[in-house]
Scaffold this motif. Structure first.
Motif, PDB file in Angstrom:
ATOM      1  N   SER A  90       0.698  -1.169  -0.104  1.00 11.91           N
ATOM      2  CA  SER A  90      -0.106  -0.030   0.276  1.00 11.91           C
ATOM      3  C   SER A  90       0.781   1.320   0.059  1.00 11.91           C
ATOM      4  CB  SER A  90      -0.820   0.063   1.238  1.00 11.91           C
ATOM      5  OG  SER A  90       0.024   0.120   2.393  1.00 11.91           O
ATOM      6  N   GLY A  91       0.138   2.226  -0.227  1.00 12.05           N
ATOM      7  CA  GLY A  91       0.838   3.543  -0.028  1.00 12.05           C
ATOM      8  C   GLY A  91       1.723   3.774   1.097  1.00 12.05           C
ATOM      9  N   MET A  92       0.599   3.540   2.241  1.00 12.74           N
ATOM     10  CA  MET A  92       1.205   3.721   3.537  1.00 12.74           C
ATOM     11  C   MET A  92       2.370   2.836   3.889  1.00 12.74           C
ATOM     12  SD  MET A  92       0.105   6.398   5.156  1.00 12.74           S
ATOM     13  CE  MET A  92       1.045   6.167   6.537  1.00 12.74           C
ATOM     14  N   GLY A  93       2.156   1.655   3.367  1.00 13.16           N
ATOM     15  CA  GLY A  93       3.363   0.672   3.492  1.00 13.16           C
ATOM     16  C   GLY A  93       4.807   1.247   2.930  1.00 13.16           C
ATOM     17  N   ALA A  94       4.557   2.109   1.726  1.00 16.24           N
ATOM     18  CA  ALA A  94       5.657   2.542   1.226  1.00 16.24           C
ATOM     19  C   ALA A  94       6.314   3.776   1.873  1.00 16.24           C
ATOM     20  CB  ALA A  94       5.288   2.882  -0.268  1.00 16.24           C
ATOM     21  N   ILE A  95       5.338   4.269   2.654  1.00 16.68           N
ATOM     22  CA  ILE A  95       5.565   5.489   3.471  1.00 16.68           C
ATOM     23  C   ILE A  95       6.468   5.042   4.596  1.00 16.68           C
ATOM     24  CG2 ILE A  95       4.996   7.462   4.542  1.00 16.68           C
ATOM     25  CD1 ILE A  95       2.752   7.854   2.433  1.00 16.68           C
ATOM     26  N   SER A  96       5.734   4.314   5.540  1.00 23.22           N
ATOM     27  CA  SER A  96       6.027   3.720   6.797  1.00 23.22           C
ATOM     28  C   SER A  96       7.614   3.020   6.752  1.00 23.22           C
ATOM     29  CB  SER A  96       4.788   2.932   7.438  1.00 23.22           C
ATOM     30  OG  SER A  96       4.559   2.024   6.840  1.00 23.22           O
ATOM     31  N   HIS A 115      -0.515  16.624   5.263  1.00 20.89           N
ATOM     32  CA  HIS A 115      -0.115  15.481   4.628  1.00 20.89           C
ATOM     33  C   HIS A 115      -1.417  14.575   4.336  1.00 20.89           C
ATOM     34  CE1 HIS A 115       4.024  15.555   4.567  1.00 20.89           C
ATOM     35  NE2 HIS A 115       4.329  16.059   5.746  1.00 20.89           N
ATOM     36  N   TYR A 116      -1.084  13.526   3.584  1.00 18.65           N
ATOM     37  CA  TYR A 116      -2.102  12.596   3.807  1.00 18.65           C
ATOM     38  C   TYR A 116      -2.367  12.018   5.319  1.00 18.65           C
ATOM     39  CZ  TYR A 116      -4.370   8.274   2.990  1.00 18.65           C
ATOM     40  OH  TYR A 116      -5.299   7.019   2.674  1.00 18.65           O
ATOM     41  N   MET A 117      -3.645  11.947   5.627  1.00 18.95           N
ATOM     42  CA  MET A 117      -3.787  11.943   7.014  1.00 18.95           C
ATOM     43  C   MET A 117      -3.063  10.616   7.995  1.00 18.95           C
ATOM     44  SD  MET A 117      -5.234  13.409   9.537  1.00 18.95           S
ATOM     45  CE  MET A 117      -6.289  14.702   8.706  1.00 18.95           C
ATOM     46  N   ALA A 192       9.891  12.446  -0.951  1.00 15.92           N
ATOM     47  CA  ALA A 192       8.622  13.220  -1.537  1.00 15.92           C
ATOM     48  C   ALA A 192       7.424  12.244  -1.563  1.00 15.92           C
ATOM     49  CB  ALA A 192       8.616  13.866  -2.531  1.00 15.92           C
ATOM     50  N   ASP A 193       6.217  12.367  -1.086  1.00 12.92           N
ATOM     51  CA  ASP A 193       5.097  11.780  -1.738  1.00 12.92           C
ATOM     52  C   ASP A 193       4.473  12.258  -2.951  1.00 12.92           C
ATOM     53  OD1 ASP A 193       2.367  10.793  -2.073  1.00 12.92           O
ATOM     54  OD2 ASP A 193       1.899  10.683   0.033  1.00 12.92           O
ATOM     55  N   ASN A 194       4.523  11.554  -4.042  1.00 15.70           N
ATOM     56  CA  ASN A 194       4.210  12.079  -5.301  1.00 15.70           C
ATOM     57  C   ASN A 194       2.990  11.448  -5.721  1.00 15.70           C
ATOM     58  OD1 ASN A 194       4.820  13.649  -7.520  1.00 15.70           O
ATOM     59  ND2 ASN A 194       5.756  12.119  -8.715  1.00 15.70           N
ATOM     60  N   ALA A 216       0.231   3.655  -5.234  1.00 17.16           N
ATOM     61  CA  ALA A 216      -0.276   3.157  -6.365  1.00 17.16           C
ATOM     62  C   ALA A 216      -1.464   2.768  -6.559  1.00 17.16           C
ATOM     63  CB  ALA A 216       0.729   1.895  -6.851  1.00 17.16           C
ATOM     64  N   THR A 217      -2.215   2.754  -5.338  1.00 17.34           N
ATOM     65  CA  THR A 217      -3.503   2.479  -5.261  1.00 17.34           C
ATOM     66  C   THR A 217      -4.384   3.493  -6.120  1.00 17.34           C
ATOM     67  OG1 THR A 217      -3.300   1.927  -3.015  1.00 17.34           O
ATOM     68  CG2 THR A 217      -5.552   2.018  -3.587  1.00 17.34           C
ATOM     69  N   LYS A 218      -3.852   4.713  -6.187  1.00 15.22           N
ATOM     70  CA  LYS A 218      -4.284   6.079  -6.992  1.00 15.22           C
ATOM     71  C   LYS A 218      -4.183   6.010  -8.536  1.00 15.22           C
ATOM     72  CE  LYS A 218      -5.305   6.408  -2.623  1.00 15.22           C
ATOM     73  NZ  LYS A 218      -4.465   7.434  -1.763  1.00 15.22           N
TER      74      LYS A 218
HETATM   75  C1  LIG Z   1      -3.817   7.389  -0.632  1.00 11.62           C
HETATM   76  C2  LIG Z   1      -2.735   8.146  -0.337  1.00 11.62           C
HETATM   77  C3  LIG Z   1      -1.934   7.519   0.473  1.00 11.62           C
HETATM   78  C4  LIG Z   1      -1.870   6.146   1.039  1.00 11.62           C
HETATM   79  O1  LIG Z   1      -1.925   5.281   0.199  1.00 11.62           O
HETATM   80  P1  LIG Z   1      -2.771   3.629   0.535  1.00 11.62           P
HETATM   81  O2  LIG Z   1      -2.516   2.789  -0.683  1.00 11.62           O
HETATM   82  O3  LIG Z   1      -4.194   3.991   0.812  1.00 11.62           O
HETATM   83  O4  LIG Z   1      -2.184   3.111   1.903  1.00 11.62           O
HETATM   84  C5  LIG Z   1      -0.651   8.485   0.749  1.00 11.62           C
HETATM   85  N1  LIG Z   1      -0.472   9.629   0.274  1.00 11.62           N
HETATM   86  C6  LIG Z   1      -1.309   9.958  -0.552  1.00 11.62           C
HETATM   87  C7  LIG Z   1      -1.081  11.435  -1.157  1.00 11.62           C
HETATM   88  C8  LIG Z   1      -2.580   9.375  -0.830  1.00 11.62           C
HETATM   89  O5  LIG Z   1      -3.391   9.989  -1.434  1.00 11.62           O
END
Ligand SMILES: *Cc1c(COP(=O)(O)O)cnc(C)c1O
Length: 404
Positions: A90-96, A115-117, A192-194, A216-218
């Motif tokens: 997940s994105g949070m997996g990538a960030i954390s 930031h993303y919450m 950076a969160d892109n 990448a969910t987005k």
């Molecule tokens: C959705 C989102 C995340 C988290 O991604 P997940 O795939 O839901 O874990 C992080 N940063 C931004 C900007 C997002 O929109």
């Protein structure tokens, strides 16, 4: 044929991962197979020793690596202009995973007010509980970042654009600050969160950011059917982050990796369409009498429009706007939309909308919302690839229900 860097991005999304194994070449599949296996056999003891010695061997154990993941990683490194990339669940997996790999007790980190919450929670709550000092700064002014830099600052985390008012962070400016204040004994890294802009519109690593993370969910997946994250960085940092990745275990399923690869094939097509739809819709909304304010990076009225033009090729999918009305009128406007789907997430083919205050009502107090700039009449609209006139018509009929 493997892609070459001189190919345009629209070609590289199709061919950037083209190196096939001998087994794959035997059948010449046009579409890569899914390696739906958690573990991979060794032919003999010597091969097993070689496989075990390489923590990122692509075919030993899927938590470490998987050939389907490898293809996504190769294409993402190419798109972001980095040496290497890692896929997560997940994105949070990538960030954390990235942050926990790069900071330790006693270090100091700078992050943004917006930031993303879940990322905000990581910086405001989780890291301090592990003995990491965190400064949270208002991101529109570079001076705020510089003021907080200390001798133990190891990392600056940025996200651009960011909710709820689509504010930007000056990427080049932050990179220059990190470099200026780095010493031979302490290099300040930038992450950076892109997710919002994406690699078609903004390439932070090309501007010198050390680690680029994505949900990448987005936009990358693009079809609201998978959950995944990507980390794009140097070989050196990828090795370090990969070690934490094998410990935290945020591992994408091979099916999601394959769906992501399929989604990426049409990334440029989708984003080109979304960029033009979103700008047209943002300009349209600005003219509506029932709309109080519109936030979109490429609108001339955006307070950071000059910066947006410098660091974004297109404005991306997300528009925020304020309806001329109270909480109830805004919730009702969203409920009246017929084509635009009432759902969280963003960047995919379907247009999605959420009433920001309703989304956060259960997790934030009214005061916290006010501090985060979340007004009761805010909506976040992720523009999809539908016909733009149909989207305008849906917005028009729903706005008509907002009382004068
Ligand atoms: C959705 C989102 C995340 C988290 O991604 P997940 O795939 O839901 O874990 C992080 N940063 C931004 C900007 C997002 O929109």
């Amino acid at each position: 044929m493997p892609s070459i860097p001189t190919h345009a991005i629209a070609t590289r999304v199709l061919h950037g991962d083209d190196v096939q194994s001998a087994a794959e070449r035997a059948f010449h599949p046009v579409v890569p197979p899914i390696y739906w296996s958690a573990t991979f056999a060794a032919e003999d003891a010597e091969t097993f020793a070689g496989m075990s010695a390489d923590p990122r061997h692509p075919a030993v154990y899927t938590r470490h690596a998987n050939p389907t993941h490898e293809r996504v990683q190769r294409i993402m490194a190419d798109l972001e202009g980095t040496e290497d990339a890692l896929l997560t669940a997940s994105g949070m997996g990538a960030i954390s995973t990235s942050i926990l790999a790069l900071v330790k007790k006693g270090d100091h980190v700078i992050a943004q007010t917006r930031h993303y919450m879940a990322a905000s929670r990581l910086f405001a709550d989780v890291l301090p509980s592990y003995g990491v000092d965190v400064s949270i700064v208002e991101q529109t002014d570079l001076a705020n970042f510089e003021k907080e830099i200390r001798p133990n600052t190891v990392l600056i985390y940025i996200e651009t654009p960011a909710n709820p008012t689509i504010v930007l962070t000056d990427i080049v400016g932050v990179v220059e600050l990190a470099r200026k204040h780095s010493t031979p004994n302490n290099r300040i890294l930038t992450v950076a969160d892109n997710t919002f802009a994406g690699p078609v519109n903004t390439r932070p690593a090309v501007d010198g950011v050390d680690v680029v993370v994505h949900s990448a969910t987005k936009s990358l997946g693009g079809h609201h059917d998978l959950t995944a994250g990507v980390i794009c960085t140097s070989k050196e940092l990828a090795t370090k982050i990969h070690l934490m990745h094998t410990i935290l275990g945020s591992v994408a399923s091979p099916m999601d990796a394959w769906l992501l690869l399929r989604g990426i094939r049409t990334l440029t097509l989708r984003i080109d369409k979304i960029n033009s739809n979103a700008l047209a819709i943002a300009e349209f909304l600005e003219k509506q009498p029932k709309v109080e304010k519109v936030y979109y990076p490429l609108l001339k009225s955006h307070p950071q429009h000059e910066l947006a033009k410098r660091q974004m090729k297109g404005g991306g999918p997300v528009i925020a706007f304020a309806v001329k009305g109270d909480y109830k009128a805004t919730a009702e406007f969203v409920a009246q939309l017929k084509l635009i789907v009432h759902a969280v997430s963003l960047g995919g083919i379907d247009s999605l909308i959420v009433h920001t205050a309703t989304m956060w009502r259960s997790t934030m107090t009214e005061q916290q919302m006010e501090e985060a700039g979340i007004a009761v009449n805010f909506v976040r609209f992720s523009v999809g690839v539908e016909d733009v006139e149909d989207l305008k018509a849906d917005l028009t009929q729903a706005l008509a229900t907002v009382p004068n």
